[in-house]
Design an enzyme around this catalytic site. Structure first.
Site, short mmCIF file in Angstrom:
data_model
loop_
_atom_site.label_atom_id
_atom_site.label_comp_id
_atom_site.label_asym_id
_atom_site.label_seq_id
_atom_site.Cartn_x
_atom_site.Cartn_y
_atom_site.Cartn_z
N ASP A 173 -22.93 -14.85 14.39
CA ASP A 173 -22.93 -16.31 14.51
C ASP A 173 -21.59 -16.87 14.94
O ASP A 173 -20.56 -16.21 14.88
CB ASP A 173 -23.27 -16.93 13.15
CG ASP A 173 -22.07 -16.88 12.20
OD1 ASP A 173 -21.50 -15.78 12.04
OD2 ASP A 173 -21.70 -17.92 11.63
N GLY A 186 -24.37 -11.34 8.75
CA GLY A 186 -24.42 -10.90 10.15
C GLY A 186 -25.29 -9.69 10.42
O GLY A 186 -25.83 -9.54 11.51
N GLU A 231 -23.19 -2.71 9.10
CA GLU A 231 -22.38 -3.90 9.40
C GLU A 231 -22.62 -4.33 10.85
O GLU A 231 -22.98 -3.50 11.70
CB GLU A 231 -20.90 -3.57 9.13
CG GLU A 231 -19.87 -4.58 9.57
CD GLU A 231 -19.93 -5.94 8.87
OE1 GLU A 231 -21.04 -6.51 8.79
OE2 GLU A 231 -18.88 -6.43 8.47
N ASP A 266 -13.84 -6.23 13.70
CA ASP A 266 -12.82 -6.88 14.52
C ASP A 266 -11.45 -6.41 14.03
O ASP A 266 -10.92 -5.41 14.51
CB ASP A 266 -13.01 -8.40 14.41
CG ASP A 266 -12.04 -9.17 15.28
OD1 ASP A 266 -11.38 -8.56 16.14
OD2 ASP A 266 -11.93 -10.40 15.11
P1 IMP Z 1 -12.94 -8.25 10.48
O1 IMP Z 1 -12.68 -8.31 9.00
O2 IMP Z 1 -11.86 -8.98 11.26
O3 IMP Z 1 -13.15 -6.84 10.99
O4 IMP Z 1 -14.20 -9.10 10.77
C1 IMP Z 1 -15.44 -8.67 10.45
C2 IMP Z 1 -16.40 -9.80 10.23
O5 IMP Z 1 -16.07 -10.97 10.97
C3 IMP Z 1 -17.75 -9.35 10.72
O6 IMP Z 1 -18.49 -8.90 9.62
C4 IMP Z 1 -18.34 -10.59 11.33
O7 IMP Z 1 -19.12 -11.26 10.38
C5 IMP Z 1 -17.16 -11.45 11.71
N1 IMP Z 1 -16.85 -11.32 13.14
C6 IMP Z 1 -15.88 -10.60 13.73
N2 IMP Z 1 -15.91 -10.71 15.08
C7 IMP Z 1 -16.96 -11.50 15.35
C8 IMP Z 1 -17.56 -11.97 16.57
O8 IMP Z 1 -17.13 -11.67 17.70
N3 IMP Z 1 -18.65 -12.77 16.43
C9 IMP Z 1 -19.18 -13.11 15.24
N4 IMP Z 1 -18.67 -12.69 14.06
C10 IMP Z 1 -17.57 -11.90 14.12
MG MG Z 2 -20.14 -9.79 8.88
#
Ligand code: IMP
Ligand code: MG
Length: 179
Positions: free
Chosen positions: A157, A42, A97, A101
């Site tokens: 994506d 990403g 990064e 999320d």
């Molecule tokens: P986390 O572990 O839930 O913080 O998610 C982080 C990873 O999930 C990021 O590095 C993104 O690759 C993917 N991600 C989280 N939210 C989104 C979004 O809204 N669109 C696309 N990818 C996301």
């Molecule tokens: Mg990512």
């Protein structure tokens, strides 16, 4: 269900903000060398744009983690698919990064990279999504904050699609109009 894209952040807004972040990073690390660790896939566009704005001497490495598969909701499990290759010990390391999320990915990555004993470790995240944040991870540089939604474009994506879109859009899946 047909995907609907709504522009949230324009190309111009991204360009301006990336230049501001680079200027701030240049000031903060003045006189030092930096290793940028981009999180694949990403962050590839963000890292490429940010790195080209930096005046500092930088080295660039990548790590690839996975937690999502092709789903829009995290599986909660983070795994390393490709590790960093440069030695990080006693180096100033800046993680680049795309989006935070739940925080699980960056929390895992932070702990993993601290194990390499860098001189310093900071995180530059293009988008801080405020919706979930199960784990609190300190972000040192943030491009934009968004309240919620699933975003695509500028590297982000949905099921490997839309990464090449030059702006950041919110994706929603809506029922097609009944004919
Ligand atoms: P986390 O572990 O839930 O913080 O998610 C982080 C990873 O999930 C990021 O590095 C993104 O690759 C993917 N991600 C989280 N939210 C989104 C979004 O809204 N669109 C696309 N990818 C996301
Ligand atoms: Mg990512």
């Amino acid at each position: 269900m047909s995907p609907v894209l709504k522009t949230l952040i324009s190309e111009d807004q991204i360009k301006t903000r990336v230049a501001e972040l680079a200027a701030q990073i240049d000031r903060d690390y003045a006189g030092q060398e930096l290793i940028l660790v981009g999180v694949l896939n990403g962050a590839f566009i963000f890292l490429a744009d940010l790195a080209r704005r930096l005046q500092l001497p930088v080295r660039i490495d990548f790590i690839r983690l996975t937690s999502y598969g092709t789903a829009a909701v995290s599986s909660g499990e983070v795994r390393i698919m490709k590790d960093v290759e440069l030695p990080l010990r006693d180096r100033h390391v800046l993680v680049v990064e795309d989006i935070m999320d739940s925080g699980l990915t960056l929390d895992f990555l932070r702990r993993h990279l601290l194990g390499h004993r860098p001189a310093s470790l900071k995180i530059c995240c293009l988008i801080d999504k405020l919706e979930r944040q199960d784990v609190k991870v300190p972000l040192d540089y943030v491009g934009f904050t968004v309240p919620k939604g699933f975003l695509v474009g500028y590297g982000l994506d949905y099921a490997h699609q839309y990464r090449h879109c030059p702006e950041i859009c919110e994706l929603s899946l809506e029922n097609a109009d009944p004919q």
